[in-house]
Design a protein around this motif. Structure first.
Motif, PDB file in Angstrom:
ATOM      1  N   LYS A   1       0.809  -1.210   0.000  1.00 31.36           N
ATOM      2  CA  LYS A   1       0.000   0.000   0.000  1.00 31.36           C
ATOM      3  C   LYS A   1       0.849   1.270   0.000  1.00 31.36           C
ATOM      4  CE  LYS A   1      -3.632  -2.574   0.240  1.00 31.36           C
ATOM      5  NZ  LYS A   1      -4.425  -2.813  -0.996  1.00 31.36           N
ATOM      6  N   GLN A   2       2.149   1.129   0.137  1.00 33.15           N
ATOM      7  CA  GLN A   2       3.012   2.301   0.181  1.00 33.15           C
ATOM      8  C   GLN A   2       3.471   2.699  -1.218  1.00 33.15           C
ATOM      9  OE1 GLN A   2       6.129   2.142   3.177  1.00 33.15           O
ATOM     10  NE2 GLN A   2       4.967   0.655   4.401  1.00 33.15           N
ATOM     11  N   ASP A   3       3.927   3.930  -1.329  1.00 29.21           N
ATOM     12  CA  ASP A   3       4.425   4.459  -2.596  1.00 29.21           C
ATOM     13  C   ASP A   3       5.946   4.583  -2.550  1.00 29.21           C
ATOM     14  OD1 ASP A   3       1.834   4.766  -3.661  1.00 29.21           O
ATOM     15  OD2 ASP A   3       1.601   6.689  -2.632  1.00 29.21           O
ATOM     16  N   CYS A   4       6.556   4.400  -3.689  1.00 31.64           N
ATOM     17  CA  CYS A   4       8.013   4.571  -3.780  1.00 31.64           C
ATOM     18  C   CYS A   4       8.381   6.042  -3.637  1.00 31.64           C
ATOM     19  CB  CYS A   4       8.520   4.024  -5.111  1.00 31.64           C
ATOM     20  SG  CYS A   4       8.361   2.231  -5.268  1.00 31.64           S
ATOM     21  N   ALA A   5       9.492   6.291  -2.962  1.00 29.98           N
ATOM     22  CA  ALA A   5       9.973   7.659  -2.748  1.00 29.98           C
ATOM     23  C   ALA A   5      11.306   7.845  -3.461  1.00 29.98           C
ATOM     24  CB  ALA A   5      10.130   7.922  -1.248  1.00 29.98           C
ATOM     25  N   PRO A   6      11.621   9.087  -3.874  1.00 36.65           N
ATOM     26  CA  PRO A   6      12.922   9.344  -4.504  1.00 36.65           C
ATOM     27  C   PRO A   6      14.065   8.967  -3.567  1.00 36.65           C
ATOM     28  CG  PRO A   6      11.432  11.215  -4.800  1.00 36.65           C
ATOM     29  CD  PRO A   6      10.768  10.298  -3.819  1.00 36.65           C
ATOM     30  N   ILE A   7      15.103   8.373  -4.106  1.00 34.41           N
ATOM     31  CA  ILE A   7      16.256   7.945  -3.321  1.00 34.41           C
ATOM     32  C   ILE A   7      17.420   8.917  -3.557  1.00 34.41           C
ATOM     33  CG2 ILE A   7      17.886   6.083  -2.863  1.00 34.41           C
ATOM     34  CD1 ILE A   7      15.029   5.407  -2.114  1.00 34.41           C
ATOM     35  N   PRO A   8      17.901   9.616  -2.524  1.00 38.86           N
ATOM     36  CA  PRO A   8      19.055  10.503  -2.697  1.00 38.86           C
ATOM     37  C   PRO A   8      20.283   9.703  -3.115  1.00 38.86           C
ATOM     38  CG  PRO A   8      17.936  10.923  -0.599  1.00 38.86           C
ATOM     39  CD  PRO A   8      17.367   9.654  -1.144  1.00 38.86           C
ATOM     40  N   PRO A   9      21.118  10.241  -4.015  1.00 37.87           N
ATOM     41  CA  PRO A   9      22.301   9.503  -4.485  1.00 37.87           C
ATOM     42  C   PRO A   9      23.284   9.146  -3.378  1.00 37.87           C
ATOM     43  CG  PRO A   9      21.822  11.402  -5.890  1.00 37.87           C
ATOM     44  CD  PRO A   9      20.942  11.529  -4.697  1.00 37.87           C
ATOM     45  N   LEU A  10      23.341   9.955  -2.322  1.00 36.94           N
ATOM     46  CA  LEU A  10      24.282   9.701  -1.237  1.00 36.94           C
ATOM     47  C   LEU A  10      23.722   8.790  -0.163  1.00 36.94           C
ATOM     48  CD1 LEU A  10      25.826  13.291  -0.798  1.00 36.94           C
ATOM     49  CD2 LEU A  10      26.681  11.373  -2.157  1.00 36.94           C
ATOM     50  N   GLN A  11      22.494   8.325  -0.344  1.00 33.71           N
ATOM     51  CA  GLN A  11      21.913   7.433   0.651  1.00 33.71           C
ATOM     52  C   GLN A  11      22.601   6.078   0.610  1.00 33.71           C
ATOM     53  OE1 GLN A  11      17.583   7.136   0.934  1.00 33.71           O
ATOM     54  NE2 GLN A  11      17.739   4.911   0.970  1.00 33.71           N
TER      55      GLN A  11
END
Length: 210
Positions: free
Chosen positions: A92-102
């Motif tokens: 039920k969750q949505d994908c979130a943008p992933i920071p490159p430095l994560q």
């Protein structure tokens, strides 16, 4: 012992007793005529059911603030809590943008989330840890159909798995976040969404022996 139910009820309230915390009892005075009726009624036996119907509170009741001392009074504040993201199922969750430095997800965290998806396993490769799932299908056409169904489900997320059609009737899917060189929450969200795809009509037919 069976209770005797009275066949008639008085038109006026004869006696009111409010049981509060720790069995405290508050009694309110009534007119003399009501007290006389009460004596007559008491001689006939106890009233096990009491009086029916709604009425306005007596002045003495309002002065005692009895509504503040009982559960469920009109001033009780009721809150409807909306579950936070962590309480929702992965599908039920949505994908979130992933920071490159994560940094990529740790193996321990990935192992915990692996219990929330079905049929997936962790695969450690040179370019990072991945999620992998394999489906055995009835034939080549069913393999193509499953790939199409997966695409329809994941296209809205913007996070796509690598899909391989192998041996004409086997589909292999791999998920990982290439930008961070490993797994992220998005990979498990997409895996959970893929788990909800219907595949029973694509599975090999079971042989029935006579």
């Amino acid at each position: 012992m069976a209770a005797t139910v009275p066949t008639h009820f008085p038109s006026s309230i004869l006696f009111l007793r409010l049981s509060l915390h720790r069995h405290r009892v508050t009694e309110f005075p009534f007119p003399t005529q009501s007290r006389l009726s009460l004596r007559t009624r008491a001689a006939a036996g106890p009233d096990l059911l009491g009086d029916f119907g709604a009425r306005d509170p007596f002045p003495q009741e309002l002065e005692s603030n009895f509504a503040e001392k009982v559960l469920g009074n009109v001033d009780t504040e009721h809150k409807i809590l909306i579950p936070n993201v962590s309480a929702l199922s992965l599908a039920k969750q949505d994908c979130a943008p992933i920071p490159p430095l994560q940094p990529p997800m740790s193996i321990d965290d990935a192992q915990k989330l692996l219990k929330k998806v079905i049929g997936w396993r962790l695969l450690e490769e040179e370019d990072g840890v991945k999620l992998q799932c394999v489906w055995k299908l009835r034939d080549f056409k069913c393999g193509v159909e499953l790939i199409n169904r997966i695409y329809q489900v994941v296209k809205a997320t913007g996070h796509f798995p690598n899909l391989h059609l192998e041996d004409s009737n086997q589909v292999r899917a791999q998920l990982w976040t290439a930008s961070i060189g490993g797994l992220s929450m998005n990979d498990f969200i997409v895996a959970a969404k893929i788990d909800e795809i219907k595949t029973s009509d694509l599975a090999p037919r079971k042989r029935i022996w006579a």
